[in-house]
Design a protein around this motif. Structure first.
Motif, PDB file in Angstrom:
ATOM      1  N   SER A 297       0.853  -1.196   0.000  1.00 48.91           N
ATOM      2  CA  SER A 297       0.000   0.000   0.000  1.00 48.91           C
ATOM      3  C   SER A 297       0.888   1.244   0.000  1.00 48.91           C
ATOM      4  O   SER A 297       2.044   1.203   0.418  1.00 48.91           O
ATOM      5  CB  SER A 297      -0.901  -0.005   1.231  1.00 48.91           C
ATOM      6  N   VAL A 298       0.287   2.338  -0.471  1.00 51.28           N
ATOM      7  CA  VAL A 298       1.006   3.613  -0.500  1.00 51.28           C
ATOM      8  C   VAL A 298       1.417   3.994   0.931  1.00 51.28           C
ATOM      9  O   VAL A 298       2.519   4.475   1.175  1.00 51.28           O
ATOM     10  CB  VAL A 298       0.114   4.705  -1.145  1.00 51.28           C
ATOM     11  N   LYS A 299       0.530   3.711   1.863  1.00 49.26           N
ATOM     12  CA  LYS A 299       0.823   4.068   3.261  1.00 49.26           C
ATOM     13  C   LYS A 299       2.038   3.303   3.787  1.00 49.26           C
ATOM     14  O   LYS A 299       2.892   3.877   4.476  1.00 49.26           O
ATOM     15  CB  LYS A 299      -0.399   3.786   4.147  1.00 49.26           C
ATOM     16  N   ARG A 328       3.411  -1.918  -9.330  1.00 43.60           N
ATOM     17  CA  ARG A 328       2.978  -0.710 -10.037  1.00 43.60           C
ATOM     18  C   ARG A 328       3.893   0.461  -9.708  1.00 43.60           C
ATOM     19  O   ARG A 328       4.019   0.865  -8.545  1.00 43.60           O
ATOM     20  CB  ARG A 328       1.523  -0.401  -9.687  1.00 43.60           C
ATOM     21  N   LEU A 331       2.169   3.494  -7.895  1.00 48.45           N
ATOM     22  CA  LEU A 331       1.876   3.346  -6.462  1.00 48.45           C
ATOM     23  C   LEU A 331       3.165   3.433  -5.636  1.00 48.45           C
ATOM     24  O   LEU A 331       3.177   4.016  -4.545  1.00 48.45           O
ATOM     25  CB  LEU A 331       1.164   2.018  -6.191  1.00 48.45           C
ATOM     26  N   ALA A 333       5.841   5.120  -6.578  1.00 51.05           N
ATOM     27  CA  ALA A 333       6.241   6.535  -6.639  1.00 51.05           C
ATOM     28  C   ALA A 333       5.431   7.362  -5.634  1.00 51.05           C
ATOM     29  O   ALA A 333       5.983   8.211  -4.910  1.00 51.05           O
ATOM     30  CB  ALA A 333       6.052   7.064  -8.050  1.00 51.05           C
ATOM     31  N   ARG A 334       4.134   7.092  -5.556  1.00 49.43           N
ATOM     32  CA  ARG A 334       3.291   7.832  -4.603  1.00 49.43           C
ATOM     33  C   ARG A 334       3.795   7.663  -3.178  1.00 49.43           C
ATOM     34  O   ARG A 334       3.946   8.629  -2.432  1.00 49.43           O
ATOM     35  CB  ARG A 334       1.847   7.312  -4.670  1.00 49.43           C
ATOM     36  N   ILE A 337       7.366   9.323  -2.604  1.00 50.98           N
ATOM     37  CA  ILE A 337       7.320  10.799  -2.636  1.00 50.98           C
ATOM     38  C   ILE A 337       6.566  11.346  -1.422  1.00 50.98           C
ATOM     39  O   ILE A 337       7.006  12.302  -0.778  1.00 50.98           O
ATOM     40  CB  ILE A 337       6.697  11.287  -3.964  1.00 50.98           C
ATOM     41  N   LYS A 338       5.482  10.700  -1.096  1.00 47.01           N
ATOM     42  CA  LYS A 338       4.711  11.148   0.076  1.00 47.01           C
ATOM     43  C   LYS A 338       5.554  11.047   1.340  1.00 47.01           C
ATOM     44  O   LYS A 338       5.533  11.926   2.198  1.00 47.01           O
ATOM     45  CB  LYS A 338       3.441  10.300   0.204  1.00 47.01           C
ATOM     46  N   ILE A 341       8.095  13.899   1.363  1.00 50.88           N
ATOM     47  CA  ILE A 341       7.451  15.193   1.662  1.00 50.88           C
ATOM     48  C   ILE A 341       7.067  15.272   3.142  1.00 50.88           C
ATOM     49  O   ILE A 341       7.323  16.272   3.815  1.00 50.88           O
ATOM     50  CB  ILE A 341       6.214  15.406   0.753  1.00 50.88           C
ATOM     51  N   TRP A 360       2.331   0.120 -15.079  1.00 54.13           N
ATOM     52  CA  TRP A 360       1.848   1.504 -14.955  1.00 54.13           C
ATOM     53  C   TRP A 360       3.008   2.513 -14.946  1.00 54.13           C
ATOM     54  O   TRP A 360       3.014   3.481 -14.182  1.00 54.13           O
ATOM     55  CB  TRP A 360       0.985   1.673 -13.692  1.00 54.13           C
ATOM     56  N   GLU A 363       1.996   6.314 -15.712  1.00 58.53           N
ATOM     57  CA  GLU A 363       1.464   7.070 -14.569  1.00 58.53           C
ATOM     58  C   GLU A 363       2.590   7.409 -13.596  1.00 58.53           C
ATOM     59  O   GLU A 363       2.658   8.514 -13.068  1.00 58.53           O
ATOM     60  CB  GLU A 363       0.393   6.243 -13.838  1.00 58.53           C
ATOM     61  N   ILE A 367       3.965  11.188 -12.190  1.00 64.85           N
ATOM     62  CA  ILE A 367       4.082  11.577 -10.775  1.00 64.85           C
ATOM     63  C   ILE A 367       5.510  12.036 -10.471  1.00 64.85           C
ATOM     64  O   ILE A 367       5.725  13.093  -9.884  1.00 64.85           O
ATOM     65  CB  ILE A 367       3.687  10.385  -9.859  1.00 64.85           C
TER      66      ILE A 367
ATOM     67  N   ILE B   3      -2.586  13.691  -1.967  1.00 66.63           N
ATOM     68  CA  ILE B   3      -1.807  14.679  -2.722  1.00 66.63           C
ATOM     69  C   ILE B   3      -1.657  14.231  -4.177  1.00 66.63           C
ATOM     70  O   ILE B   3      -1.175  14.986  -5.014  1.00 66.63           O
ATOM     71  CB  ILE B   3      -0.421  14.964  -2.083  1.00 66.63           C
ATOM     72  N   PHE B   4      -2.087  13.001  -4.455  1.00 67.39           N
ATOM     73  CA  PHE B   4      -2.004  12.502  -5.829  1.00 67.39           C
ATOM     74  C   PHE B   4      -3.399  12.304  -6.449  1.00 67.39           C
ATOM     75  O   PHE B   4      -3.581  12.514  -7.623  1.00 67.39           O
ATOM     76  CB  PHE B   4      -1.271  11.157  -5.863  1.00 67.39           C
ATOM     77  N   ASP B  47      -5.024   8.493  -1.584  1.00 63.52           N
ATOM     78  CA  ASP B  47      -3.811   8.165  -2.355  1.00 63.52           C
ATOM     79  C   ASP B  47      -3.612   6.671  -2.563  1.00 63.52           C
ATOM     80  O   ASP B  47      -2.705   6.250  -3.271  1.00 63.52           O
ATOM     81  CB  ASP B  47      -2.574   8.775  -1.669  1.00 63.52           C
ATOM     82  N   GLU B  48      -4.448   5.871  -1.913  1.00 61.99           N
ATOM     83  CA  GLU B  48      -4.385   4.421  -2.139  1.00 61.99           C
ATOM     84  C   GLU B  48      -5.151   4.027  -3.406  1.00 61.99           C
ATOM     85  O   GLU B  48      -5.070   2.876  -3.843  1.00 61.99           O
ATOM     86  CB  GLU B  48      -4.987   3.649  -0.954  1.00 61.99           C
ATOM     87  N   LEU B  51      -6.984   3.440  -9.221  1.00 60.87           N
ATOM     88  CA  LEU B  51      -7.524   3.882 -10.516  1.00 60.87           C
ATOM     89  C   LEU B  51      -8.228   2.732 -11.241  1.00 60.87           C
ATOM     90  O   LEU B  51      -8.152   2.627 -12.467  1.00 60.87           O
ATOM     91  CB  LEU B  51      -6.413   4.476 -11.398  1.00 60.87           C
ATOM     92  N   LYS B  68      -6.748  12.896 -10.962  1.00 56.02           N
ATOM     93  CA  LYS B  68      -5.310  12.717 -10.703  1.00 56.02           C
ATOM     94  C   LYS B  68      -4.721  14.110 -10.541  1.00 56.02           C
ATOM     95  O   LYS B  68      -4.606  14.851 -11.525  1.00 56.02           O
ATOM     96  CB  LYS B  68      -4.641  12.005 -11.877  1.00 56.02           C
ATOM     97  N   TYR B  70      -1.737  15.090  -9.940  1.00 54.62           N
ATOM     98  CA  TYR B  70      -0.466  15.313 -10.628  1.00 54.62           C
ATOM     99  C   TYR B  70      -0.663  15.629 -12.106  1.00 54.62           C
ATOM    100  O   TYR B  70       0.117  16.329 -12.723  1.00 54.62           O
ATOM    101  CB  TYR B  70       0.475  14.106 -10.454  1.00 54.62           C
ATOM    102  N   GLU B  71      -1.744  15.134 -12.677  1.00 54.93           N
ATOM    103  CA  GLU B  71      -2.038  15.379 -14.083  1.00 54.93           C
ATOM    104  C   GLU B  71      -2.674  16.743 -14.264  1.00 54.93           C
ATOM    105  O   GLU B  71      -2.314  17.499 -15.157  1.00 54.93           O
ATOM    106  CB  GLU B  71      -3.000  14.318 -14.589  1.00 54.93           C
TER     107      GLU B  71
END
Lengths: 396, 77
Positions: A297-299, A328, A331, A333-334, A337-338, A341, A360, A363, A367, B3-4, B47-48, B51, B68, B70-71
């Protein structure tokens, strides 16, 4: 996984196969305490996960208690066959009449377990011209005593020796089965003047794919998930494991802490080791070894990035993965980066390199581009990525 | 807050829990949640978003929009 000799001997001892008296030593200070239980003459045996210790001069004999501490200290400050010696097995030195060879392994061509027995064991067993007896057996039922008797009778042993060797064969085949071993080898199995057999050296390999079936190895020897912990888990590693355990998705947190300045998030079917080695080879100093894989997961990725960046001394992070069909890029990258930040840094300043050829990619590229991070995919190899990351960190 | 990804739910179009609520059951990463018998966006999970567009397909009143970020900002430059 190859067990250390002392681990294999513990298993043999528990299975009722005679082993020499001995104990494990981690420092020369412990020698005195062990001398109360094990009397000289002694043998000091470095515990390393490879064989050939005797031929490499690593086995030391001690005739009197006085020199035991000195020799232990010498060995514990040495390396043997590329391994730093951090533990010794201190055993009674046995006088013996004969050396035998006994092993249980697999005959892969016949898809059958196999017993190998010879009356000529020892360090040059491969060169022995003596007859080597082999017998295949089935794992569906225990190796019966009468079959063991039949086998031992070829060696023309008599009386207690005949019964004792038969018994050891039965116990070793059972142990081989119980531990999902691919090899259980006693070499030499010595015959003492008192007409007894004792396992002087032991080698057990356990099938890596079956290690999950042996949680008892964790309690006995600290072996977990096919890995051996030789050091304590650090709070940093514990926190990474907690992050990975947040949910079932993907891997993000299988981490080992190091002292360098480049944080690593690496992975892709064993490629993580290649990346780690390449970073070191190009003069980089990893702050961690941390596998990511699948689709965490992104988290999880965010929390892991924050954790790595919170480690004192970490200047930048590198995200390097092998070509994967399922992970992916967007995901990953998200999450990265998060994490950067939320740690209070600017992504393109903290991310030395991002090389993730996966799904992906389009995408992911969008990002990364937004945050000024260059995306690398199949255009550079893992090796080149590691080199670039090190150069960027070093300001070249 | 994402944020995405920004997921929006148009209250004027949404049929609400009594009539629908399919998005809550459909989203694989739990972006829609029920609060005080109302469907809301779980901003912590935005952000999870994978898509997958399942929410867009399942919503009978086209009340959902997935953006999105970022887009959008890229296009706006």
């Amino acid at each position: 996984m190859r067990l250390y000799e002392y681990e294999a001997k513990k298993i043999l001892g528990s299975a009722g196969i005679p082993i020499p008296k001995g104990d494990l030593v981690f420092s020369a200070d412990q020698v005195k305490e062990i001398l109360d239980r094990v009397k000289a003459p002694l043998v000091l045996k470095p515990q390393i996960p490879v064989g050939g210790r005797m031929k490499a001069g690593g086995i030391q004999f001690v005739d009197n208690s006085g020199e035991a501490g000195e020799k232990a200290k010498y060995l514990l400050n040495s390396s043997l066959r590329g391994y730093k010696i951090d533990r010794l097995l201190m055993e009674e030195k046995l006088e013996f009449e004969e050396e035998f060879y006994l092993a249980v392994t697999y005959d892969r061509s016949k898809k059958s377990p196999l017993i190998i027995l010879s009356s000529q064991g020892g360090i040059n067993v491969e060169e022995s011209s003596d007859e080597v007896i082999t017998v295949r057996f089935s794992l569906l039922s225990p190796f019966s005593k009468y079959k063991a008797h039949e086998l031992v009778s070829i060696l023309k042993l008599k009386g207690p020796l005949f019964l004792s060797l038969s018994d050891i064969i039965c116990r070793l085949t059972k142990l081989f089965y119980d531990y999902d071993a691919t090899l259980a080898e006693i070499n030499p199995l010595v015959r003492t003047a008192k007409e007894a057999f004792i396992a002087l050296d032991v080698h057990i390999d356990i099938d890596d794919d079956a290690l999950y079936r042996h949680p008892e190895l964790k309690d006995k020897f600290g072996i977990e998930n096919g890995e051996r912990r030789t050091s304590k888990v650090t709070p940093f590693e514990k926190e990474a494991a907690r992050i990975d355990g947040q949910d079932y998705r993907g891997v993000a947190g299988r981490l080992v802490e190091f002292e360098g300045d480049l944080g690593l998030l690496i992975g892709g079917g064993g490629a993580s080791l290649t990346v780690f080695d390449a970073v070191a080879r190009y003069g980089g100093s990893p702050a961690d070894y941390c596998e990511i894989g699948g689709n965490p997961s992104v988290k999880k990725l965010k929390d892991l990035t924050k954790l790595i960046l919170s480690k004192p001394g970490v200047k930048k992070i590198a995200v390097i993965m092998n070509i994967t069909s399922n992970s992916r890029v967007d995901l990953i990258a998200r999450g990265i980066i998060k994490g950067v930040i939320e740690s209070g840094y600017i992504p393109h300043e903290k991310i030395a390199l991002f090389r993730v050829p996966g799904a992906w990619e389009k995408e992911g590229t969008k990002i990364l581009k937004k945050y000024g991070v260059k995306y690398y995919g199949r255009d550079i190899s893992i090796d080149q990525a590691a080199e670039k990351a090190v150069k960027i960190l070093q300001g070249n | 807050m994402g944020i995405f990804i920004k997921v929006e739910l148009d209250d004027r179009k949404c049929k609400g829990l009594k009539e629908c609520g399919k998005c809550v059951d459909t989203c694989p990463v739990r972006i829609f949640l029920i609060e005080k018998e109302k469907i809301n966006i779980n901003s912590e999970n935005e952000d999870e978003c994978t898509l997958c567009n399942l929410c867009l397909e399942i919503c009978p009143s086209e009340a959902i929009a997935v953006r999105k970020l970022y887009e959008l900002e890229e296009k706006g430059r």
